[in-house]
Design an enzyme around this catalytic site. Sequence first.
Site, PDB file in Angstrom:
ATOM      1  CD  GLN A 106      -3.073   0.810   0.377  1.00 32.03           C
ATOM      2  OE1 GLN A 106      -3.532  -0.312   0.220  1.00 32.03           O
ATOM      3  NE2 GLN A 106      -3.544   1.858  -0.242  1.00 32.03           N
ATOM      4  CG  PHE A 107       1.897   3.557  -3.667  1.00 32.12           C
ATOM      5  CD1 PHE A 107       1.871   4.919  -3.903  1.00 32.12           C
ATOM      6  CD2 PHE A 107       1.061   2.734  -4.401  1.00 32.12           C
ATOM      7  CE1 PHE A 107       1.007   5.453  -4.852  1.00 32.12           C
ATOM      8  CE2 PHE A 107       0.209   3.247  -5.346  1.00 32.12           C
ATOM      9  CZ  PHE A 107       0.167   4.620  -5.577  1.00 32.12           C
ATOM     10  CB  THR A 108      -2.011   5.279  -0.980  1.00 31.19           C
ATOM     11  OG1 THR A 108      -2.640   4.163  -0.350  1.00 31.19           O
ATOM     12  CG2 THR A 108      -2.112   5.140  -2.497  1.00 31.19           C
TER      13      THR A 108
END
Length: 145
Positions: free
Chosen positions: A78-80
């Site tokens: 989950q890069f966000t």
Amino acid sequence: MKVVLQRCKNAKVTVDGEITGQIDHGYMLLVGITTTDTEKEVDYLVEKIAGLRLFEDEDGKMNHSIQEMNGSILSVSQFTLYADTKRGRRPSFIEAARPEQAKPLWELFNSKLQAKEIQVETGVFGAMMDVTFTNDGPVTIVLEA
């Protein structure tokens, strides 16, 4: 490295309508990796997650770890989690690690959890995923290293 841990009754991730990971009780993890992360951060969070006592005993107190409960983990990259929303209306993801750095660290994180004899299911790195789960409690904890 940042992990959003959610104790769940069940969790599932699908990509293009196909199930890529599914668990019954355990943890749903959203895993974010930043530009400065190394194996040191991975090791810290693996130990922390494996040892956290977030499952109730017979007295209703959180006294059991995921290992003691034979729980499973659904791990989703989950890069966000590293979104910067301080300026403007569009988030910046400059602090998120590039895929060539993040994917090997996420895979290492998952394999080290498996080495602790925890069943780990995953999403697909970099894919558009549909994640569904039933939060248990709810218990949601944000961990950082």
